[in-house]
Design an enzyme around this catalytic site. Structure first.
Site, mmCIF file in Angstrom:
data_model
loop_
_atom_site.group_PDB
_atom_site.id
_atom_site.type_symbol
_atom_site.label_atom_id
_atom_site.label_comp_id
_atom_site.label_asym_id
_atom_site.label_seq_id
_atom_site.Cartn_x
_atom_site.Cartn_y
_atom_site.Cartn_z
ATOM 1 N N PHE A 13 -35.531 33.666 19.768
ATOM 2 C CA PHE A 13 -36.121 34.608 18.827
ATOM 3 C C PHE A 13 -35.053 35.021 17.819
ATOM 4 C CE2 PHE A 13 -38.538 38.593 17.711
ATOM 5 C CZ PHE A 13 -39.693 37.938 17.305
ATOM 6 N N LYS A 198 -29.545 15.157 10.862
ATOM 7 C CA LYS A 198 -30.820 15.061 10.134
ATOM 8 C C LYS A 198 -31.026 13.650 9.568
ATOM 9 C CE LYS A 198 -30.812 19.996 9.029
ATOM 10 N NZ LYS A 198 -30.299 21.013 8.095
HETATM 11 N N1 HSE Z 1 -27.898 25.404 8.931
HETATM 12 C C1 HSE Z 1 -28.964 24.608 8.454
HETATM 13 C C2 HSE Z 1 -28.813 24.441 6.946
HETATM 14 C C3 HSE Z 1 -30.281 25.253 8.798
HETATM 15 O O1 HSE Z 1 -28.030 25.184 6.341
HETATM 16 O O2 HSE Z 1 -29.444 23.566 6.376
HETATM 17 C C4 HSE Z 1 -31.481 24.413 8.566
HETATM 18 O O3 HSE Z 1 -31.483 23.257 9.361
#
Ligand code: HSE
Length: 401
Positions: A13, A198
Site C-alpha cells: 500500500f 522493462k
Molecule cells: N521508478 C520507476 C520510474 C517507476 O521512475 O520509471 C515506474 O516504473
C-alpha cells in the site's frame, strides 16, 4: 468472471497501491473490492482503517474466496514468493514488480502454463502506457524491426529539469523521490537497471526473446553533469535515457544507455516523468505511444486495467515466445541471438585517462581537454561498455550519439 464483483487481495500500500485504491474508487465500470491489504510496516500510519490491513501474507494467500492477487511491493524476493504461491494456488495475479518479473520470468512463465492461471503486468512497463498487450496482440503479424523507448520516469524527470532549470542532479532526484516516481532504492532508476528490466519484458512481447538481466547493458545517468546537458544544448540535442530492442537480421541488440537525440524523433519532446515507446515495423513504420511513466495514479490505472482484463479471462498468449519453443515447453536460451559485437559512436566524459582504459576505442573523432575534464567523441566496441555497467565507483559519463 464476467459481470461478477471481483474480490482482490492486495500486497503493498505504497505509492502504486494507494494509486490503485484511488482509481478503483473512481472507476464506474469495474465492480471490484479490495478485501484485504497486506503490508510490512506495522508502525506506519495508514489512511484506511486498521481492519483493512494484515501483516501476515497467509491472510490473503490462504483465502479461497479471492479472484485476484495484486502484488505491488518493492521487495523482489518477497514479491516472487507471493506471486508464485498465489499462482500455485490457482489464483490469477496482477503484478507491477518489473525487477521480480525480469529476474524470474522463465519460472513465472512455467507456473502460468502448469497451473493454467494468468499473470499480467502492464503496470510494470511504461506506467500508464498500454504497451505490452499491444506488442503481444496488435503487432502479432507485423514485421517488427525495433523498439526505442524512454522507460524510466525518474531519469527523464531529472534530465528534463536539469536542462530547463539548470538545477543540480541531487536536488531533482530528491523531488523525484518526493513525487513517488523513484524506486525505494533510486540507484535502480539512475543506473538504468529499472529501464533494463522493462526492456527485457518488452523484448519478450515484441520479439519473443527472453534474456537474462545481466546480458543487457545498462548505462545510466548517475554521472551526468550540467556540462553534458550544455554540450547537447549547443548542438540542439537532448540527452535521454533510451532503452533499445532491435532486430537486425536474425540477431537482436538490446541495451539501455543515455543518448543524444535530435528533434527528428518524437522522443525529443517527451519531458518530465513521461515515458514513450517508439515501435517501428516494416509496414506500419514508426508509431509512438506516450504517457506518464511513473507516479501513483498513472501506474494505478494500468494495474486497474489489468484487473479489468481478467474479467474477460485475458492472458498473454506469448505467441512470439512460443514460436521459438518448438512445442517442448522450454524457453530457448536467447544468448546465441544476442548481438553484442558491434561498434557504437559515443561521447565519453572522464577526468583521468586511467578511468577509460578498459574501453576498446576503435577511432577518435573529437577530443577535448580542460583542467577538470576531458571528453572524446569516439567509436568504441560495444562489448567493452560492459566494464562500466553498474559500476558504482566509475564517474565516467557515456552517451550514445
Ligand atoms: N521508478 C520507476 C520510474 C517507476 O521512475 O520509471 C515506474 O516504473
Amino acid at each position: 468472471m464476467p459481470n461478477k464483483k471481483i474480490s482482490i487481495g492486495l500486497f503493498g500500500f505504497g505509492c502504486v497501491g494507494q494509486g490503485l485504491y484511488d482509481v478503483l474508487n473512481e472507476s464506474q465500470g469495474l465492480q471490484a473490492s479490495i478485501e484485504k491489504i497486506c503490508v510490512r510496516d506495522k508502525s506506519k500510519k495508514r489512511r484506511l482503517d486498521a481492519g483493512r490491513f494484515t501483516y501476515d501474507k497467509k491472510d490473503i494467500l490462504n483465502r479461497k474466496d479471492l479472484d485476484v492477487v495484486v502484488e505491488l511491493i518493492s521487495d523482489t524476493d518477497a514479491a516472487f514468493e507471493i506471486v508464485s504461491t498465489a499462482m500455485k494456488n490457482g489464483v490469477n495475479v496482477v503484478s507491477a514488480s518489473k525487477e521480480m518479473l525480469a529476474k524470474n520470468f522463465a519460472e513465472l512463465f512455467k507456473l502460468q502454463q502448469q497451473h493454467k492461471v494468468s499473470l499480467i503486468y502492464e503496470g510494470s512497463v511504461g506506467g500508464s502506457i498500454p504497451i505490452l498487450r499491444n506488442l503481444e496482440e496488435y503487432y502479432d503479424n507485423e514485421l517488427l524491426q525495433n523498439v526505442r523507448a524512454i522507460l524510466n520516469g525518474t531519469c527523464n524527470y531529472i534530465v528534463t529539469r536539469m536542462e530547463l532549470e539548470g538545477k543540480d542532479y541531487g536536488e531533482i532526484l530528491k523531488d523525484a523521490q518526493a513525487n513517488g516516481f523513484a524506486e525505494a532504492d533510486p540507484w535502480l532508476d539512475v543506473s538504468g537497471c529499472d529501464a533494463k528490466y522493462k526492456i527485457l519484458l518488452i523484448s519478450v512481447h515484441a520479439f519473443g526473446i527472453l534474456l537474462k538481466p545481466d546480458q543487457i547493458l545498462n548505462l545510466g545517468i548517475q554521472n551526468i553533469r550540467y556540462e553534458d546537458i550544455l554540450y547537447a544544448k549547443e548542438k540542439n540535442l537532448r540527452i535521454k535515457l533510451i532503452s533499445r530492442s532491435e532486430k537486425i537480421g536474425d540477431k537482436y541488440r538490446v541495451f539501455v544507455m543515455p543518448h543524444f537525440i535530435d528533434k527528428s524523433t518524437e522522443l525529443f519532446n517527451v519531458m518530465y516523468e513521461y515515458n514513450a515507446v517508439e515501435v517501428e515495423g516494416a509496414f506500419s513504420c514508426k508509431q509512438t505511444f506516450t504517457g506518464k511513466g511513473a507516479g501513483s495514479h498513472p501506474t494505478g490505472s494500468a494495474v486497474l486495467s489489468d484487473i479489468s482484463a481478467l474479467t474477460y479471462n485475458y492472458r498473454y498468449g506469448y505467441k512470439k515466445l512460443k514460436k521459438f519453443m518448438n512445442g517442448n515447453g522450454i524457453i530457448p536460451d536467447a544468448t546465441k541471438s544476442l548481438d553484442i559485437d558491434f561498434n557504437i559512436k559515443v561521447y565519453v566524459r572522464f577526468s583521468n585517462k586511467s578511468e577509460i582504459e578498459k574501453l576498446e576505442i576503435v577511432s577518435i573523432e573529437e577530443e577535448y581537454k580542460s583542467a577538470k575534464n576531458n571528453y572524446i567523441i569516439a567509436t568504441v566496441n560495444f562489448k567493452s561498455l560492459f566494464h562500466f555497467c553498474g559500476n558504482k565507483d566509475s564517474k565516467v559519463f557515456i552517451c550514445a550519439i
